[in-house]
Scaffold this motif. Structure first.
Motif, PDB file in Angstrom:
ATOM      1  N   LYS A  53       6.937  86.945 -44.844  1.00 31.72           N
ATOM      2  CA  LYS A  53       8.613  85.490 -44.687  1.00 31.72           C
ATOM      3  C   LYS A  53       7.972  84.551 -43.627  1.00 31.72           C
ATOM      4  O   LYS A  53       8.038  84.070 -42.624  1.00 31.72           O
ATOM      5  CB  LYS A  53       9.106  86.912 -43.673  1.00 31.72           C
ATOM      6  CG  LYS A  53       9.164  87.820 -44.465  1.00 31.72           C
ATOM      7  CD  LYS A  53      10.319  88.093 -44.999  1.00 31.72           C
ATOM      8  CE  LYS A  53      10.969  89.735 -45.576  1.00 31.72           C
ATOM      9  NZ  LYS A  53      10.744  90.101 -46.563  1.00 31.72           N
ATOM     10  N   VAL A  54       6.812  83.608 -44.479  1.00 31.66           N
ATOM     11  CA  VAL A  54       6.520  82.935 -43.688  1.00 31.66           C
ATOM     12  C   VAL A  54       5.961  81.526 -45.183  1.00 31.66           C
ATOM     13  O   VAL A  54       6.434  81.383 -46.029  1.00 31.66           O
ATOM     14  CB  VAL A  54       5.173  83.011 -43.359  1.00 31.66           C
ATOM     15  CG1 VAL A  54       5.036  83.487 -42.492  1.00 31.66           C
ATOM     16  CG2 VAL A  54       3.838  82.661 -44.401  1.00 31.66           C
ATOM     17  N   CYS A  55       6.752  80.646 -44.201  1.00 36.17           N
ATOM     18  CA  CYS A  55       6.892  79.175 -45.095  1.00 36.17           C
ATOM     19  C   CYS A  55       5.514  78.948 -45.816  1.00 36.17           C
ATOM     20  O   CYS A  55       3.872  79.387 -45.405  1.00 36.17           O
ATOM     21  CB  CYS A  55       6.910  78.417 -44.274  1.00 36.17           C
ATOM     22  SG  CYS A  55       6.946  76.282 -45.460  1.00 36.17           S
ATOM     23  N   ARG A  56       5.496  78.597 -47.233  1.00 31.53           N
ATOM     24  CA  ARG A  56       3.889  78.506 -48.060  1.00 31.53           C
ATOM     25  C   ARG A  56       3.310  77.770 -47.263  1.00 31.53           C
ATOM     26  O   ARG A  56       1.666  77.261 -47.479  1.00 31.53           O
ATOM     27  CB  ARG A  56       4.438  78.247 -49.383  1.00 31.53           C
ATOM     28  CG  ARG A  56       4.989  78.549 -49.755  1.00 31.53           C
ATOM     29  CD  ARG A  56       5.444  78.624 -51.646  1.00 31.53           C
ATOM     30  NE  ARG A  56       4.430  77.787 -52.134  1.00 31.53           N
ATOM     31  CZ  ARG A  56       4.945  77.060 -53.662  1.00 31.53           C
ATOM     32  NH1 ARG A  56       5.833  76.845 -53.811  1.00 31.53           N
ATOM     33  NH2 ARG A  56       3.761  76.711 -54.018  1.00 31.53           N
ATOM     34  N   ARG A  57       3.667  76.507 -46.162  1.00 36.17           N
ATOM     35  CA  ARG A  57       2.469  75.706 -46.155  1.00 36.17           C
ATOM     36  C   ARG A  57       1.371  75.915 -44.492  1.00 36.17           C
ATOM     37  O   ARG A  57       0.233  76.262 -44.182  1.00 36.17           O
ATOM     38  CB  ARG A  57       3.475  74.117 -45.185  1.00 36.17           C
ATOM     39  CG  ARG A  57       3.968  73.424 -46.255  1.00 36.17           C
ATOM     40  CD  ARG A  57       4.913  71.877 -45.773  1.00 36.17           C
ATOM     41  NE  ARG A  57       5.681  72.130 -45.764  1.00 36.17           N
ATOM     42  CZ  ARG A  57       6.169  71.229 -45.073  1.00 36.17           C
ATOM     43  NH1 ARG A  57       6.557  70.757 -44.179  1.00 36.17           N
ATOM     44  NH2 ARG A  57       8.113  71.312 -45.419  1.00 36.17           N
ATOM     45  N   THR A  58       2.316  77.336 -44.301  1.00 29.71           N
ATOM     46  CA  THR A  58       1.162  78.354 -43.698  1.00 29.71           C
ATOM     47  C   THR A  58       0.238  78.416 -43.602  1.00 29.71           C
ATOM     48  O   THR A  58      -0.395  78.900 -43.052  1.00 29.71           O
ATOM     49  CB  THR A  58       2.060  78.731 -42.501  1.00 29.71           C
ATOM     50  OG1 THR A  58       3.125  79.880 -43.035  1.00 29.71           O
ATOM     51  CG2 THR A  58       3.534  78.496 -41.713  1.00 29.71           C
ATOM     52  N   LEU A  59       0.290  79.031 -44.741  1.00 32.32           N
ATOM     53  CA  LEU A  59      -0.802  79.882 -45.035  1.00 32.32           C
ATOM     54  C   LEU A  59      -1.988  78.472 -45.507  1.00 32.32           C
ATOM     55  O   LEU A  59      -2.822  79.003 -46.270  1.00 32.32           O
ATOM     56  CB  LEU A  59      -0.268  80.250 -46.584  1.00 32.32           C
ATOM     57  CG  LEU A  59       0.718  81.152 -46.748  1.00 32.32           C
ATOM     58  CD1 LEU A  59       0.765  81.805 -48.977  1.00 32.32           C
ATOM     59  CD2 LEU A  59       0.245  82.642 -46.157  1.00 32.32           C
TER      60      LEU A  59
END
Length: 59
Positions: A53-59
């Motif tokens: 449940k996070v934004c793909r950019r935070t990965l």
């Protein structure tokens, strides 16, 4: 084209022969099948982001 299709019909014979050849090829493929990545399933960044449940950019 009001012809009754019977097993001795040339078209039917050809279709059956093609299916037999296809079955032989299919058995060869199945016998030599090795799963990619050693049978492991890896997640894409999109799937990981969705699970966490996070934004793909935070990965």
């Amino acid at each position: 084209m009001n012809e009754l299709i019977m097993p001795h019909n040339v078209g039917v014979k050809n279709a059956l022969e093609n299916m037999k050849e296809l079955l032989v090829l299919y058995k060869k493929v199945i016998a030599n099948y090795r799963p990619l990545l050693d049978g492991e399933r890896f997640l894409t960044d999109r799937e990981v982001a969705s699970i966490l449940k996070v934004c793909r950019r935070t990965l």
